[in-house]
Design a protein around this motif. Structure first.
Motif, PDB file in Angstrom:
ATOM      1  N   LYS A   4      -3.749 -17.863 -53.971  1.00  0.00           N
ATOM      2  CA  LYS A   4      -2.988 -19.056 -54.361  1.00  0.00           C
ATOM      3  C   LYS A   4      -3.825 -19.910 -55.309  1.00  0.00           C
ATOM      4  CE  LYS A   4       0.843 -18.687 -52.018  1.00  0.00           C
ATOM      5  NZ  LYS A   4       2.098 -18.513 -52.675  1.00  0.00           N
ATOM      6  N   LYS A   6      -3.991 -22.979 -55.503  1.00  0.00           N
ATOM      7  CA  LYS A   6      -4.616 -24.075 -54.752  1.00  0.00           C
ATOM      8  C   LYS A   6      -6.005 -23.678 -54.250  1.00  0.00           C
ATOM      9  CE  LYS A   6      -3.751 -27.261 -50.980  1.00  0.00           C
ATOM     10  NZ  LYS A   6      -2.770 -27.749 -50.019  1.00  0.00           N
ATOM     11  N   GLU A   7      -6.144 -22.442 -53.771  1.00  0.00           N
ATOM     12  CA  GLU A   7      -7.435 -21.961 -53.268  1.00  0.00           C
ATOM     13  C   GLU A   7      -8.467 -21.876 -54.394  1.00  0.00           C
ATOM     14  OE1 GLU A   7      -7.257 -18.459 -50.706  1.00  0.00           O
ATOM     15  OE2 GLU A   7      -5.150 -18.942 -50.348  1.00  0.00           O
ATOM     16  N   TYR A   9      -8.416 -23.535 -57.268  1.00  0.00           N
ATOM     17  CA  TYR A   9      -8.710 -24.873 -57.769  1.00  0.00           C
ATOM     18  C   TYR A   9      -9.665 -25.617 -56.840  1.00  0.00           C
ATOM     19  CZ  TYR A   9      -8.022 -29.465 -59.843  1.00  0.00           C
ATOM     20  OH  TYR A   9      -8.222 -30.690 -60.447  1.00  0.00           O
ATOM     21  N   SER A  10      -9.526 -25.396 -55.546  1.00  0.00           N
ATOM     22  CA  SER A  10     -10.413 -26.072 -54.592  1.00  0.00           C
ATOM     23  C   SER A  10     -11.871 -25.639 -54.775  1.00  0.00           C
ATOM     24  CB  SER A  10      -9.967 -25.819 -53.151  1.00  0.00           C
ATOM     25  OG  SER A  10     -10.220 -24.481 -52.767  1.00  0.00           O
ATOM     26  N   SER A  24       0.744 -30.047 -60.096  1.00  0.00           N
ATOM     27  CA  SER A  24      -0.084 -29.105 -59.347  1.00  0.00           C
ATOM     28  C   SER A  24       0.327 -27.643 -59.488  1.00  0.00           C
ATOM     29  CB  SER A  24      -0.113 -29.482 -57.873  1.00  0.00           C
ATOM     30  OG  SER A  24       1.155 -29.295 -57.283  1.00  0.00           O
ATOM     31  N   CYS A  25       1.595 -27.294 -59.268  1.00  0.00           N
ATOM     32  CA  CYS A  25       2.048 -25.895 -59.334  1.00  0.00           C
ATOM     33  C   CYS A  25       1.200 -25.008 -58.419  1.00  0.00           C
ATOM     34  CB  CYS A  25       2.016 -25.357 -60.756  1.00  0.00           C
ATOM     35  SG  CYS A  25       2.824 -26.381 -61.976  1.00  0.00           S
ATOM     36  N   PHE A  26       0.700 -25.578 -57.325  1.00  0.00           N
ATOM     37  CA  PHE A  26      -0.238 -24.856 -56.462  1.00  0.00           C
ATOM     38  C   PHE A  26       0.380 -23.670 -55.733  1.00  0.00           C
ATOM     39  CE2 PHE A  26      -3.119 -28.761 -56.135  1.00  0.00           C
ATOM     40  CZ  PHE A  26      -3.970 -28.259 -57.098  1.00  0.00           C
ATOM     41  N   GLU A  27       1.707 -23.532 -55.762  1.00  0.00           N
ATOM     42  CA  GLU A  27       2.335 -22.389 -55.108  1.00  0.00           C
ATOM     43  C   GLU A  27       2.167 -21.110 -55.916  1.00  0.00           C
ATOM     44  OE1 GLU A  27       5.165 -23.798 -58.096  1.00  0.00           O
ATOM     45  OE2 GLU A  27       3.950 -24.854 -56.635  1.00  0.00           O
ATOM     46  N   PRO A 101       0.721 -24.659 -65.019  1.00  0.00           N
ATOM     47  CA  PRO A 101      -0.556 -25.333 -64.781  1.00  0.00           C
ATOM     48  C   PRO A 101      -1.460 -25.332 -66.016  1.00  0.00           C
ATOM     49  CG  PRO A 101      -0.116 -23.671 -63.091  1.00  0.00           C
ATOM     50  CD  PRO A 101       0.870 -23.464 -64.192  1.00  0.00           C
TER      51      PRO A 101
END
Length: 153
Positions: A4, A6-7, A9-10, A24-27, A101
């Motif tokens: 993902k 999100k992972e 980016y973190s 975000s578009c983190f999905e 993103p």
């Protein structure tokens, strides 16, 4: 083998200062990464890739590039910007409308370091998936004591 956004980016933001500039578009799921400087190679993408690019000349060119990346189902774009340069609000809004993103990176950041981090995360996630599949197969093939299923996940 995917992870993902999100992972990723973190890990990217704290370590390398890669900053998300659009929504975000983190999905989104990221499958790999490429350095892609020339617009004519967009057709070679398979989908889900994060694209790394050094600066751009005009907003119109960048919008066209983003449109092509979006059509190819790219997972996002990281652009290295020279000091003092930022994306225009028009570019950010264009990406937001497309749920695409857009990230900025410092001009002097090493793409090799970013690619190493992303590939490590992708490979680690692939190994985790393989372990889960193996555990599920073991549970199915060896139901355990008195027919109760052993779950090793």
């Amino acid at each position: 083998m995917a992870v993902k956004l999100k992972e990723l980016y973190s890990k990217l933001y704290p370590k390398y200062g890669v900053k998300l500039c659009s929504k975000s578009c983190f999905e989104k799921t990221i499958s790999w990464m490429h350095i892609l400087e020339d617009i004519e190679f967009v057709s070679l993408l398979r989908g889900g890739e994060i694209i790394l690019k050094s600066e751009y000349e005009t907003d119109e060119w960048l919008k066209g590039y983003i449109d092509l990346l979006d059509e190819a189902n790219a997972g996002g774009l990281i652009v290295a910007l020279r000091p003092g340069h930022v994306f225009s609000q028009e570019i950010i809004e264009h990406c937001n409308r497309k749920d695409f993103p857009l990230f900025s990176a410092k001009w002097n950041i090493s793409y090799m370091d970013i690619m190493h981090l992303m590939s490590s995360e992708l490979i680690k996630n692939e190994q985790k998936e393989k372990n889960q599949i193996s555990a599920l197969k073991n549970a199915i093939n060896d139901p355990g004591v008195n027919g109760k299923i052993n779950m090793y996940i």
